[in-house]
Scaffold this motif. Structure first.
Motif, short mmCIF file in Angstrom:
data_model
loop_
_atom_site.label_atom_id
_atom_site.label_comp_id
_atom_site.label_asym_id
_atom_site.label_seq_id
_atom_site.Cartn_x
_atom_site.Cartn_y
_atom_site.Cartn_z
N HIS A 1 0.84 -1.19 0.00
CA HIS A 1 0.00 0.00 0.00
C HIS A 1 0.88 1.25 0.00
O HIS A 1 1.66 1.48 0.92
N GLU B 1 -2.10 0.68 -4.57
CA GLU B 1 -1.43 -0.60 -4.34
C GLU B 1 -0.36 -0.76 -5.42
O GLU B 1 -0.64 -0.53 -6.60
N LYS C 1 3.13 -3.10 -6.84
CA LYS C 1 3.99 -4.28 -6.77
C LYS C 1 5.46 -3.86 -6.82
O LYS C 1 5.77 -2.73 -7.19
N THR D 1 1.51 -7.49 -3.51
CA THR D 1 0.92 -6.60 -2.53
C THR D 1 0.39 -7.43 -1.37
O THR D 1 0.28 -8.64 -1.45
N ARG E 1 -5.39 -9.31 0.62
CA ARG E 1 -6.53 -8.43 0.81
C ARG E 1 -7.81 -9.24 0.97
O ARG E 1 -7.88 -10.43 0.66
N ASP F 1 -11.18 -8.72 -4.06
CA ASP F 1 -10.85 -9.47 -5.28
C ASP F 1 -12.08 -9.64 -6.15
O ASP F 1 -12.02 -9.53 -7.38
N VAL G 1 -12.76 -6.33 -7.92
CA VAL G 1 -11.86 -6.13 -9.06
C VAL G 1 -12.33 -6.97 -10.25
O VAL G 1 -12.37 -6.49 -11.39
N GLU H 1 -4.19 -2.99 -15.56
CA GLU H 1 -3.87 -3.18 -14.15
C GLU H 1 -5.00 -2.57 -13.33
O GLU H 1 -5.20 -1.36 -13.32
N THR I 1 -6.81 -2.54 -9.46
CA THR I 1 -6.75 -2.86 -8.04
C THR I 1 -7.92 -2.15 -7.36
O THR I 1 -8.54 -1.24 -7.93
N THR J 1 -7.75 0.07 -5.09
CA THR J 1 -7.43 1.50 -4.97
C THR J 1 -7.48 2.20 -6.32
O THR J 1 -7.86 3.36 -6.40
N SER J 2 -7.11 1.51 -7.39
CA SER J 2 -7.22 2.15 -8.71
C SER J 2 -8.68 2.35 -9.08
O SER J 2 -9.03 3.34 -9.74
#
Length: 382
Positions: free
Chosen positions: A55, A97, A99, A128, A131, A136, A139, A259, A261, A263-264
């Motif tokens: 994070h 998040e 990597k 990461t 979670r 998941d 996402v 990509e 996540t 947070t994205s």
């Protein structure tokens, strides 16, 4: 498309939005572990150039005289996360998040160009933190949503392009706004690829210095100008219609590789509200067709989709925040419905018919939603 050159009206709207955000984000926000990014008109300083994967917290302060943007970028310029419209003298927090790997942090004074960049590195095993399985699932559902929007957009864009190629101005006008809805709902994902967005959604004033108007301006808005302002379709416009479909086909194929996540998703929802504040409320996005309210509604729908998918976790971590978001989304949607033919159609009032008091009312509703939405990313990783 994010605005790259701002009018006085846009600056006023952006200032209002960033002022609200700044009030909510304290000077010590992000905690001691946050990476501090200090942006000026000529520099972009970061407090740490190496940090653990997982994070990521950025505490941004704009000490310059211009509105700025801050990005975390992959080496190939794909976007990990971003925050636009950070006003002069204000602060913002970014939660993401990340990597293990090499990245760049970029500040873009004036919100244009490639920005001032610092190379940074995330260290660790490349994964990461573990979670919540609900995230998941969120996402996965959002990825499916973006795929569906791309798949629905392409045939609508083909209807628009075929009308342009046949020289049918009225049919092209009729198809134009509808062809953009899926794009506007998922624009942060499209922008994450870097090169597709400027090809299909660039405005004339977004061209960089040295770019040629005839050669380098492509996409929807170039054709919008031809239809509504020039009132004619040239051979070049017909070529651009084919190019639009080609570029959107690339977007459709890439969407599944984005990509994404939690947070994205949260940050993307906030970006969509920034898009509304800086382009749709001001009438600058669809300056020829005045179909801004179609884009406006699509942006809000995309933001609400991300929020709804993240809400099961966010509400557990911050019930007060999600209650506020529920209230503000409902208020903004109710306000938008005033300009809609009916609740199932995408027929909206032409934006040139919306007066300044009504535009301010819309702007205030956007700002009221943008402030709590800026806290969503932090809520999903508590």
């Amino acid at each position: 498309m994010r605005p790259l050159r701002l009018s006085l009206t846009t600056l006023a709207t952006v200032a209002a939005l960033t002022a609200v955000t700044a009030c909510a984000e304290k000077s010590d926000a992000g905690g001691d572990g946050a990476i501090r990014v200090t942006a000026t008109d000529t520099s972009c300083e970061v407090s740490k150039k190496e940090f653990p994967a997982g994070h990521l917290q950025l505490a941004v302060e704009n000490k310059g005289s211009k509105v700025t943007e801050v990005y975390v970028l992959f080496p190939d310029d794909r976007i990990v996360t971003e925050r636009e419209n950070i006003g002069a003298g204000t602060k913002a927090n970014i939660t993401a998040e990340i990597k293990a790997g090499d990245y760049e942090i970029a500040c873009k004074p004036g919100m244009k160009g490639k920005g001032i960049r610092q190379q940074v590195k995330a260290t660790g095993g490349g994964k990461t933190a573990k979670r919540d399985p609900k995230l998941d699932a969120a996402v996965a559902a959002y990825r499916q949503y973006t795929l569906e929007q791309a798949e629905e957009t392409l045939p609508k864009a083909k209807v628009f392009a075929e009308a342009v190629k046949s020289g049918d101005i009225e049919a092209a006008k009729k198809a134009y706004a509808d062809s953009r809805i899926g794009w506007e709902r998922t624009e942060p994902v499209a922008e994450s690829f870097g090169d597709i967005d400027p090809k299909v959604d660039l405005r004339e004033d977004g061209l960089e210095e040295g770019q040629d108007l005839e050669k380098d301006w492509t996409g929807w808005h170039r054709l919008e100008k031809a239809l509504w302002q020039d009132k004619k379709i040239t051979p070049r416009d017909k070529e651009l219609a084919d190019l639009l479909i080609s570029d959107l086909t690339v977007w459709q194929k890439k969407v599944g590789t984005a990509e994404i996540t939690p947070t994205s998703m949260a940050n993307g929802a906030k970006e969509l509200l920034d898009e509304v504040a800086a382009g749709k409320v001001t009438g600058e996005e669809e300056r020829y067709s005045h179909t801004d309210l179609v884009d406006f509604k699509a942006n809000v729908e995309g933001a609400e989709k991300s929020y709804t998918l993240l809400k099961p976790v966010a509400s557990k971590n911050d019930a007060e925040l999600t209650a506020e978001l529920d209230t503000q989304f409902a208020a903004l949607n109710t306000l938008l419905d005033k300009y809609r033919a009916d609740k199932t159609s995408y027929v909206f009032t032409s934006y040139d018919k919306v007066g300044e008091p009504e535009r301010k009312e819309l702007s205030d509703a956007v700002n009221a939603l943008a402030e709590p939405l800026s806290k969503l990313a932090a809520a999903v990783v508590k």
